[in-house]
Design a protein around this motif. Structure first.
Motif, PDB file in Angstrom:
ATOM      1  N   MET A 514       1.038  -1.136  -0.002  1.00 15.71           N
ATOM      2  CA  MET A 514      -0.280   0.057  -0.102  1.00 15.71           C
ATOM      3  C   MET A 514       0.747   1.145   0.037  1.00 15.71           C
ATOM      4  N   TYR A 515       0.746   1.959  -1.128  1.00 16.68           N
ATOM      5  CA  TYR A 515       1.651   3.327  -1.255  1.00 16.68           C
ATOM      6  C   TYR A 515       1.116   4.439  -0.896  1.00 16.68           C
ATOM      7  N   PHE A 516       1.079   5.141  -0.066  1.00 11.11           N
ATOM      8  CA  PHE A 516       0.453   6.325   0.180  1.00 11.11           C
ATOM      9  C   PHE A 516       1.214   7.424  -0.071  1.00 11.11           C
ATOM     10  N   GLU A 517       0.626   8.515  -0.799  1.00 10.07           N
ATOM     11  CA  GLU A 517       1.019   9.599  -1.564  1.00 10.07           C
ATOM     12  C   GLU A 517       0.049  10.675  -1.184  1.00 10.07           C
ATOM     13  N   HIS A 518       0.711  11.517  -0.412  1.00  5.71           N
ATOM     14  CA  HIS A 518       0.066  13.023   0.352  1.00  5.71           C
ATOM     15  C   HIS A 518      -0.489  13.869  -0.821  1.00  5.71           C
ATOM     16  N   LYS A 519      -1.729  14.290  -1.181  1.00  6.73           N
ATOM     17  CA  LYS A 519      -2.189  14.948  -2.149  1.00  6.73           C
ATOM     18  C   LYS A 519      -1.716  16.485  -1.834  1.00  6.73           C
ATOM     19  N   VAL A 520      -1.390  16.730  -0.749  1.00 11.09           N
ATOM     20  CA  VAL A 520      -0.920  18.188  -0.541  1.00 11.09           C
ATOM     21  C   VAL A 520       0.540  18.243  -0.811  1.00 11.09           C
ATOM     22  N   LEU A 521       1.096  17.310  -0.861  1.00  8.99           N
ATOM     23  CA  LEU A 521       2.554  17.320  -1.182  1.00  8.99           C
ATOM     24  C   LEU A 521       2.742  17.370  -2.883  1.00  8.99           C
ATOM     25  N   TYR A 522       1.942  16.738  -3.523  1.00 10.82           N
ATOM     26  CA  TYR A 522       2.026  16.637  -4.969  1.00 10.82           C
ATOM     27  C   TYR A 522       2.835  17.763  -5.567  1.00 10.82           C
ATOM     28  N   ARG A 523       2.316  18.967  -5.109  1.00  6.20           N
ATOM     29  CA  ARG A 523       2.773  20.125  -5.970  1.00  6.20           C
ATOM     30  C   ARG A 523       3.275  21.454  -5.112  1.00  6.20           C
ATOM     31  N   SER A 524       3.338  20.896  -3.942  1.00 10.11           N
ATOM     32  CA  SER A 524       3.679  22.143  -3.017  1.00 10.11           C
ATOM     33  C   SER A 524       5.085  21.978  -2.453  1.00 10.11           C
ATOM     34  N   ILE A 525       5.834  20.881  -2.630  1.00  8.00           N
ATOM     35  CA  ILE A 525       7.139  20.537  -2.143  1.00  8.00           C
ATOM     36  C   ILE A 525       7.929  20.165  -3.545  1.00  8.00           C
ATOM     37  N   ALA A 526       9.182  20.555  -3.306  1.00  2.95           N
ATOM     38  CA  ALA A 526      10.298  20.021  -4.350  1.00  2.95           C
ATOM     39  C   ALA A 526      11.571  19.497  -3.667  1.00  2.95           C
ATOM     40  N   GLY A 527      12.383  18.760  -4.275  1.00  2.00           N
ATOM     41  CA  GLY A 527      13.620  18.551  -3.354  1.00  2.00           C
ATOM     42  C   GLY A 527      14.255  17.704  -4.601  1.00  2.00           C
ATOM     43  N   PRO A 528      15.613  17.371  -4.284  1.00  2.44           N
ATOM     44  CA  PRO A 528      16.664  16.768  -5.253  1.00  2.44           C
ATOM     45  C   PRO A 528      16.215  15.410  -5.394  1.00  2.44           C
ATOM     46  N   VAL A 529      15.858  14.896  -6.624  1.00  2.00           N
ATOM     47  CA  VAL A 529      15.671  13.545  -6.797  1.00  2.00           C
ATOM     48  C   VAL A 529      16.624  12.796  -7.928  1.00  2.00           C
ATOM     49  N   PRO A 530      17.461  12.094  -7.773  1.00  3.11           N
ATOM     50  CA  PRO A 530      18.499  11.441  -8.655  1.00  3.11           C
ATOM     51  C   PRO A 530      17.843  11.021 -10.024  1.00  3.11           C
ATOM     52  N   GLU A 531      18.296  11.241 -10.952  1.00  2.07           N
ATOM     53  CA  GLU A 531      18.147  10.728 -12.294  1.00  2.07           C
ATOM     54  C   GLU A 531      18.172   9.123 -12.275  1.00  2.07           C
ATOM     55  N   THR A 532      18.782   8.550 -11.440  1.00  9.28           N
ATOM     56  CA  THR A 532      19.204   7.173 -11.387  1.00  9.28           C
ATOM     57  C   THR A 532      17.960   6.295 -11.021  1.00  9.28           C
ATOM     58  N   TYR A 533      17.633   5.119 -11.591  1.00  7.06           N
ATOM     59  CA  TYR A 533      16.749   4.112 -11.234  1.00  7.06           C
ATOM     60  C   TYR A 533      17.279   3.542  -9.865  1.00  7.06           C
ATOM     61  N   TYR A 534      16.496   4.023  -8.711  1.00  7.04           N
ATOM     62  CA  TYR A 534      17.203   3.804  -7.131  1.00  7.04           C
ATOM     63  C   TYR A 534      16.140   3.318  -6.351  1.00  7.04           C
ATOM     64  N   GLU A 535      16.532   2.477  -5.280  1.00 12.57           N
ATOM     65  CA  GLU A 535      15.486   1.896  -4.574  1.00 12.57           C
ATOM     66  C   GLU A 535      15.996   2.859  -2.908  1.00 12.57           C
ATOM     67  N   ILE A 536      14.854   2.775  -2.287  1.00 12.11           N
ATOM     68  CA  ILE A 536      15.062   3.173  -0.726  1.00 12.11           C
ATOM     69  C   ILE A 536      14.221   2.008  -0.090  1.00 12.11           C
ATOM     70  N   GLU A 537      14.979   1.398   0.793  1.00 10.18           N
ATOM     71  CA  GLU A 537      14.617   0.122   1.329  1.00 10.18           C
ATOM     72  C   GLU A 537      13.374   0.184   2.196  1.00 10.18           C
ATOM     73  N   ILE A 538      12.281  -0.644   1.656  1.00 12.80           N
ATOM     74  CA  ILE A 538      11.141  -0.644   2.480  1.00 12.80           C
ATOM     75  C   ILE A 538      11.562  -1.136   3.994  1.00 12.80           C
ATOM     76  N   GLY A 539      11.027  -0.573   5.046  1.00 19.96           N
ATOM     77  CA  GLY A 539      11.282  -0.986   6.350  1.00 19.96           C
ATOM     78  C   GLY A 539      12.286  -0.108   7.166  1.00 19.96           C
ATOM     79  N   LYS A 540      12.775   0.807   6.609  1.00 24.47           N
ATOM     80  CA  LYS A 540      13.859   1.695   7.108  1.00 24.47           C
ATOM     81  C   LYS A 540      13.359   3.167   7.218  1.00 24.47           C
ATOM     82  N   ALA A 541      13.286   3.564   8.557  1.00 23.68           N
ATOM     83  CA  ALA A 541      13.069   5.167   8.744  1.00 23.68           C
ATOM     84  C   ALA A 541      14.250   5.941   8.606  1.00 23.68           C
TER      85      ALA A 541
END
Length: 668
Positions: A514-541
């Motif tokens: 279940m992948y939750f994506e907050h609607k308010v964040l969609y276009r209100s925030i920005a930040g660095p995002v690598p172009e690379t195809y990368y993972e962030i490990e599920i289960g890690k805070a």
């Protein structure tokens, strides 16, 4: 009863007889064992064997079947080892579900049989998904799903037929109309004259047949299979039959008039077929007796094997391990999978939250040619939030699929795709709408690997949250609904970088996410995002910032509330932990965050009662009590629906009370 052999040779007629007789003899033995207390429950199909046997015999062995309670003939006709079936019914660890499931609630990938859940309609949805996979592969195959006349009242029945018709899927739906849904007769179930008449309403062909005539069933399914493959269309078959036992043995049959038993006893599928074979001199009494004796001996021999096994030894570690399917090594395609810590890029561009999600989906579609996106309006329109805008031009409508408003069956179709090795991402237009697909998620997707080792390679995208003045039905935070369901994974990113990496990780994971994506964040925030195809490990805070005065443990929009508050109150040293994954939780990171300050505030947008904060608070109290310098505080939204008026909405959100809770902790 009239039997039309068509062009079937004698040996095939006899082979069908053996297939028809075997489940009857097994059932008679099971009823004896039930009375002896050697099995705990039995759903009898005596009187209806011709449907399961005839339908299964008419299909190819590598075509998926979705059976129900009374379809023993499906399992035996697919030549599943009897001793293992017997072990299954005893709840033995060497059965098909390791003792975790009862009677016919199990499946076997080897035999292309998908285990049912007690809810009747979901099987039809899975058949849709399998048929879609066949269609995408351009294979000449059909899937087949059973339901009863009672099951046709369920919403999943109607959704599944509608989707199959709209998508032109080669799937066969069989209704076993035996007159009763448990004790409720058909005239209390529906008002149409014949259930098959519903086929026309969904734009498909249908036929009603004598379900007790093995040759009729076999020939009909053979012909319908050819039609479905040739025309790439679904088909509905109503098989008229009768069950001679109760819904299950404990329920009895007192509610059925005796005259019905007398009438249908003359239509018994086994005895009538035997009379036909004898009358046509295809077989004689001596040979028939020999067949029966041989099958009975086989049953007894297989039972001896089944009874000669050790008792189940319960092991908690093994049970917990089997909740999730292990992540396989990813076959390299366009991209090599790396983790975020290994990304080596210079001048990483800033991207909006919504663009990071889009990029993750786009790169995943390039990585996996067996990935299918499904959702309302996601094709040409690009989705309600334009996340998939332009995808259909690149990947085509076969893989970017607009769906009817049928959330339950689309989720079930995702599971069906998994049976054939496909991945899927299903978009809920709003997270609120997942309630109508709840059963498929919590009972089918979540439990299937634990039950019989089948993975559910499905990601459910959940545009969620308040703050946009959308009111009670488009603003809910419902992640806590799913926290109690073993087998699911729940991720909830708060930054564009995490949004991309966690979505890629979710798609790579073979388990339902279940992948939750907050609607308010969609276009209100920005930040660095690598172009690379990368993972962030599920289960890690993730530690957002370190501090020494108080700890705020949060996720999603709460992360931005906490950062904003910390920036506005620089004299308070706030340690902020972004959970990122809610199931499974990163307990090690939580403990470290507690230890950092000794004062803990749990912050989330969801309402207070039953929220995730309560579970984390309980865990901290149990495991980190000695680290605490103050009572754990929970700051959450009001225990009301989400109001529409924006002033009311601001008061509803936990953000409006954050200062109060911080002050309480600071002055404790």
């Amino acid at each position: 009863m009239y039997f039309d052999r068509k062009n079937l040779p004698d040996n095939e007629l006899v082979a069908l007889y053996k297939k028809l007789l075997l489940p009857r003899l097994i059932e008679e033995k099971m009823l004896v064992l039930l009375r002896q207390g050697k099995i705990s429950k039995w759903f009898s199909g005596i009187g209806q064997e011709a449907i399961a046997v005839g339908a299964t015999a008419a299909l190819e062995e590598d075509e998926w079947i979705m059976p129900l309670h009374r379809n023993l003939g499906v399992f035996t006709t697919r030549n599943m080892p009897l001793h293992k079936l017997f072990m299954q019914w005893q709840g033995n660890k060497d059965g098909y579900s390791k003792g975790r499931e009862r009677s016919f609630h199990f499946g076997s990938r080897e035999h292309c049989i998908c285990g049912m859940i007690s809810h009747l309609g979901p099987q039809l949805a899975i058949a849709d998904g399998v048929a879609l996979a066949y269609k995408l592969k351009e294979e000449n195959k059909v899937s087949l799903a059973f339901t009863g006349e009672g099951g046709t009242s369920e919403g999943d029945f109607h959704e599944a037929l509608n989707v199959a018709a709209v998508w032109d899927l080669p799937v066969i739906f069989i209704i076993e109309n035996n007159g009763y849904g448990l004790s409720t007769p058909t005239h209390e179930q529906y008002r149409c004259e014949n259930l098959v008449d519903r086929a026309r309403g969904y734009g498909m062909e249908g036929v009603q047949i004598d379900g007790n005539n093995i040759l009729t069933v076999y020939d009909t399914i053979k012909g319908v299979r050819e039609y479905c493959i040739r025309e790439q269309k679904p088909y509905l078959i109503e098989c008229m039959t009768f069950r001679m036992r109760g819904h299950e043995e404990a329920s009895g049959t007192k509610y059925v008039p005796q005259e019905l038993f007398d009438e249908w006893a003359h239509k018994d599928p086994v005895s009538n077929y035997e009379h036909y074979l004898l009358a046509e001199e295809i077989i004689d009494n001596t040979t028939m007796d020999s067949i029966k004796e041989l099958l009975k001996e086989t049953i007894e021999e297989e039972l001896k094997i089944a009874f000669n096994v050790s008792l189940v030894q319960a092991d908690a570690a093994t049970e917990l391990k089997d909740i999730y399917a292990p992540k396989p090594e990813i076959k390299r395609s366009k991209y090599e999978v790396i983790y975020i810590d290994d990304v080596k890029e210079n001048d990483i561009p800033d991207k909006r939250f919504v663009d990071a999600i889009t990029e993750a989906l786009y790169q995943s579609m390039e990585q996996y040619d067996n990935l299918v996106l499904m959702g309302q309006d996601i094709a040409e329109y690009g989705g309600a939030f334009k996340v998939t805008d332009g995808f259909v031009k690149t990947f085509g409508k076969a893989r970017v699929r607009n769906t009817p408003i049928c959330e339950s069956v689309i989720l079930g179709a995702g599971l069906g795709l998994s049976l054939e090795g496909y991945k899927s991402v299903v978009e809920m237009q709003f997270a609120d709408f997942v309630s109508v697909g709840f059963n498929q998620i919590v009972n089918n997707l979540a439990k299937i690997h634990y039950r019989w080792g089948q993975s559910a390679d499905v990601v459910v995208r959940m545009p969620t949250g308040a703050g946009v003045g959308a009111g009670p039905f488009h603003s809910q935070s419902n992640e806590a609904w799913f926290m109690h369901v073993p087998g699911l994974k729940i991720v909830y990113p708060s930054t564009p970088e995490d949004a991309k990496g966690l979505l890629i990780a979710a798609i790579n994971d073979p388990n339902p996410v279940m992948y939750f994506e907050h609607k308010v964040l969609y276009r209100s925030i920005a930040g660095p995002v690598p172009e690379t195809y990368y993972e962030i490990e599920i289960g890690k805070a993730k530690i957002v910032q370190e501090g020494k005065d108080i700890t705020i443990i949060t996720y999603g929009s709460g992360v931005h509330w906490a950062i904003e508050y910390a920036n506005q109150h620089p004299y308070i040293s706030i340690h902020i932990l972004d959970l990122r994954t809610l199931l499974p939780l990163d307990y090690s990171a939580i403990k470290n965050a507690v230890a950092a300050t000794g004062k803990v505030l749990l912050l989330h947008e969801d309402t207070l009662i039953g929220g995730i904060g309560g579970e984390i608070s309980a865990w901290i109290s149990e495991h980190c009590f000695e680290l605490l310098d103050a009572p754990i505080q929970r700051c959450a939204s009001l225990d009301t629906p989400v109001p529409f008026n924006q002033e009311l909405e601001k008061k509803f959100l936990g953000k409006s009370r954050l200062h109060e809770y911080v002050e309480n902790l600071m002055h404790y």
